[in-house]
Write a protein that holds these residues in place. Structure first.
Motif, PDB file in Angstrom:
ATOM      1  N   ARG A 176       0.829  -1.214   0.000  1.00 47.33           N
ATOM      2  CA  ARG A 176       0.000   0.000   0.000  1.00 47.33           C
ATOM      3  C   ARG A 176       0.864   1.265   0.000  1.00 47.33           C
ATOM      4  NH1 ARG A 176      -3.648  -2.927   3.502  1.00 47.33           N
ATOM      5  NH2 ARG A 176      -2.419  -2.224   5.288  1.00 47.33           N
ATOM      6  N   GLU A 177       1.947   1.268   0.756  1.00 46.50           N
ATOM      7  CA  GLU A 177       2.751   2.474   0.925  1.00 46.50           C
ATOM      8  C   GLU A 177       3.844   2.641  -0.125  1.00 46.50           C
ATOM      9  OE1 GLU A 177       4.232   3.275   4.837  1.00 46.50           O
ATOM     10  OE2 GLU A 177       2.562   2.241   5.793  1.00 46.50           O
ATOM     11  N   HIS A 178       4.376   1.545  -0.628  1.00 47.14           N
ATOM     12  CA  HIS A 178       5.559   1.644  -1.480  1.00 47.14           C
ATOM     13  C   HIS A 178       5.413   0.958  -2.842  1.00 47.14           C
ATOM     14  CE1 HIS A 178       7.848   3.113   2.007  1.00 47.14           C
ATOM     15  NE2 HIS A 178       7.229   2.185   2.700  1.00 47.14           N
ATOM     16  N   GLY A 179       4.278   0.319  -3.112  1.00 40.10           N
ATOM     17  CA  GLY A 179       4.122  -0.426  -4.359  1.00 40.10           C
ATOM     18  C   GLY A 179       3.585   0.427  -5.497  1.00 40.10           C
ATOM     19  N   THR A 180       4.016   0.106  -6.724  1.00 39.34           N
ATOM     20  CA  THR A 180       3.502   0.736  -7.940  1.00 39.34           C
ATOM     21  C   THR A 180       3.138  -0.361  -8.932  1.00 39.34           C
ATOM     22  OG1 THR A 180       4.895   2.701  -7.662  1.00 39.34           O
ATOM     23  CG2 THR A 180       3.991   2.300  -9.859  1.00 39.34           C
ATOM     24  N   LEU A 181       1.883  -0.353  -9.405  1.00 34.84           N
ATOM     25  CA  LEU A 181       1.431  -1.338 -10.391  1.00 34.84           C
ATOM     26  C   LEU A 181       1.659  -0.810 -11.795  1.00 34.84           C
ATOM     27  CD1 LEU A 181      -1.894  -2.736  -8.899  1.00 34.84           C
ATOM     28  CD2 LEU A 181       0.083  -4.089  -9.621  1.00 34.84           C
TER      29      LEU A 181
ATOM     30  N   LEU B  61       4.198  -5.562 -10.438  1.00 31.03           N
ATOM     31  CA  LEU B  61       4.280  -4.706  -9.261  1.00 31.03           C
ATOM     32  C   LEU B  61       5.743  -4.425  -8.925  1.00 31.03           C
ATOM     33  CD1 LEU B  61       2.744  -3.420  -6.757  1.00 31.03           C
ATOM     34  CD2 LEU B  61       3.332  -5.553  -5.566  1.00 31.03           C
ATOM     35  N   ALA B  62       6.058  -3.151  -8.680  1.00 30.87           N
ATOM     36  CA  ALA B  62       7.396  -2.751  -8.243  1.00 30.87           C
ATOM     37  C   ALA B  62       7.282  -2.159  -6.845  1.00 30.87           C
ATOM     38  CB  ALA B  62       7.998  -1.737  -9.204  1.00 30.87           C
ATOM     39  N   ILE B  63       8.134  -2.605  -5.936  1.00 31.51           N
ATOM     40  CA  ILE B  63       8.140  -2.100  -4.555  1.00 31.51           C
ATOM     41  C   ILE B  63       9.494  -1.459  -4.306  1.00 31.51           C
ATOM     42  CG2 ILE B  63       7.859  -2.655  -2.118  1.00 31.51           C
ATOM     43  CD1 ILE B  63       6.315  -5.167  -3.007  1.00 31.51           C
ATOM     44  N   TRP B  64       9.477  -0.167  -4.019  1.00 36.18           N
ATOM     45  CA  TRP B  64      10.718   0.588  -3.840  1.00 36.18           C
ATOM     46  C   TRP B  64      11.132   0.598  -2.374  1.00 36.18           C
ATOM     47  CZ3 TRP B  64      14.716   2.391  -6.343  1.00 36.18           C
ATOM     48  CH2 TRP B  64      15.520   3.351  -5.741  1.00 36.18           C
ATOM     49  N   CYS B  65      12.390   0.281  -2.120  1.00 31.52           N
ATOM     50  CA  CYS B  65      12.969   0.338  -0.777  1.00 31.52           C
ATOM     51  C   CYS B  65      14.021   1.439  -0.803  1.00 31.52           C
ATOM     52  CB  CYS B  65      13.587  -0.998  -0.395  1.00 31.52           C
ATOM     53  SG  CYS B  65      12.448  -2.408  -0.510  1.00 31.52           S
ATOM     54  N   ASP B  66      13.690   2.594  -0.214  1.00 33.24           N
ATOM     55  CA  ASP B  66      14.534   3.777  -0.298  1.00 33.24           C
ATOM     56  C   ASP B  66      15.890   3.563   0.348  1.00 33.24           C
ATOM     57  OD1 ASP B  66      14.759   6.236  -1.399  1.00 33.24           O
ATOM     58  OD2 ASP B  66      13.526   7.289   0.061  1.00 33.24           O
ATOM     59  N   THR B  67      15.910   2.852   1.443  1.00 36.30           N
ATOM     60  CA  THR B  67      17.144   2.486   2.138  1.00 36.30           C
ATOM     61  C   THR B  67      16.995   1.020   2.524  1.00 36.30           C
ATOM     62  OG1 THR B  67      16.376   2.919   4.384  1.00 36.30           O
ATOM     63  CG2 THR B  67      17.199   4.814   3.129  1.00 36.30           C
ATOM     64  N   PRO B  68      18.037   0.408   3.055  1.00 33.87           N
ATOM     65  CA  PRO B  68      17.892  -0.993   3.456  1.00 33.87           C
ATOM     66  C   PRO B  68      16.818  -1.234   4.511  1.00 33.87           C
ATOM     67  CG  PRO B  68      20.205  -0.393   3.313  1.00 33.87           C
ATOM     68  CD  PRO B  68      19.423   0.878   3.151  1.00 33.87           C
ATOM     69  N   THR B  69      16.308  -0.182   5.149  1.00 36.45           N
ATOM     70  CA  THR B  69      15.331  -0.394   6.227  1.00 36.45           C
ATOM     71  C   THR B  69      13.989   0.286   6.010  1.00 36.45           C
ATOM     72  OG1 THR B  69      16.272   1.488   7.448  1.00 36.45           O
ATOM     73  CG2 THR B  69      17.140  -0.701   7.949  1.00 36.45           C
ATOM     74  N   VAL B  70      13.772   0.969   4.879  1.00 37.95           N
ATOM     75  CA  VAL B  70      12.499   1.693   4.662  1.00 37.95           C
ATOM     76  C   VAL B  70      11.959   1.395   3.269  1.00 37.95           C
ATOM     77  CG1 VAL B  70      11.328   3.917   4.746  1.00 37.95           C
ATOM     78  CG2 VAL B  70      13.365   3.556   6.137  1.00 37.95           C
TER      79      VAL B  70
END
Length: 213
Positions: free
Chosen positions: A36-41, A46-55
């Motif tokens: 919901r917070e980081h996914g893009t369809l 689906l792509a899920i972006w992880c801005d840093t190794p922990t977020v």
């Protein structure tokens, strides 16, 4: 910059060898919030972006997907800065392809997947595969542009410019708008390894008369 992909290995259609032990319910809850917070369809999946190794936590995300036996791959990628004249943001992107992998995720977290951000155009691919890059009149492999986060169609115009996706002569946005939209672009310096790349559209290239710029 070419990303390093780490595809999951399937023992059969959509199934993984030796899934780790863990709590599937907790994994589904974490996945739902992350999608919901980081996914893009996109059309590609689906792509899920992880801005840093922990977020979000990229290692936890891939572990949850593996536990739920959802095929995926993780790769290093870059996103535009949050403000102009800043360096690109490096991170990790987890991708779940259209077809059976995405359907298996849909079965696990149907509501969260419907709430994920949808890209425009809807048929966009993970990578700029439709971009016909040319250098001195010779074709350049589309892989030269790999390394961009998959939500590149949603970037604002200034972000696309910061990431080198606009003509440096007239500032025309060179991103394809549909799956079959091929926009020729020319590398200003084919031998340069600098970031972002510097491109010219066909019209600006012709105005140069083929001379070195």
């Amino acid at each position: 910059m070419t990303p390093t992909a780490h595809p999951t290995r399937a023992a059969g259609p959509g199934k993984l060898r030796n899934p780790p032990s863990g709590d599937p319910g907790a994994a589904r809850r974490r996945l739902a919030g992350t999608v919901r917070e980081h996914g893009t369809l996109l059309g590609a999946g689906l792509a899920i972006w992880c801005d840093t190794p922990t977020v979000p936590d990229a290692a936890m995300l891939t572990a949850d997907l593996t536990l739920l036996q959802i095929p995926h791959r993780a790769l290093r990628a870059v996103r535009p800065p949050r403000r102009p004249r800043r360096p690109p943001r490096a991170g990790v992107e987890v991708r779940i392809a259209q077809g059976r992998p995405l359907q298996e995720l849909q079965d696990q977290i149907p509501l969260a997947l419907r709430q994920a951000t949808r890209s425009t155009p809807a048929d966009s691919e993970f990578d700029l595969a439709a971009w016909e890059l040319r250098a001195e009149g010779a074709a350049v492999p589309a892989g030269a542009m790999l390394g961009l986060a998959a939500d590149w169609p949603t970037w604002q115009d200034w972000q696309a410019t910061e990431m080198g996706l606009a003509c440096t002569g007239c500032r025309t946005d060179l991103r394809p708008r549909t799956g079959d939209d091929i926009r020729p672009a020319f590398l200003r310096d084919p031998n340069s390894a600098s970031w972002p790349v510097r491109l010219l559209c066909g019209a600006c290239r012709r105005r140069c008369g083929g001379r070195r710029w």
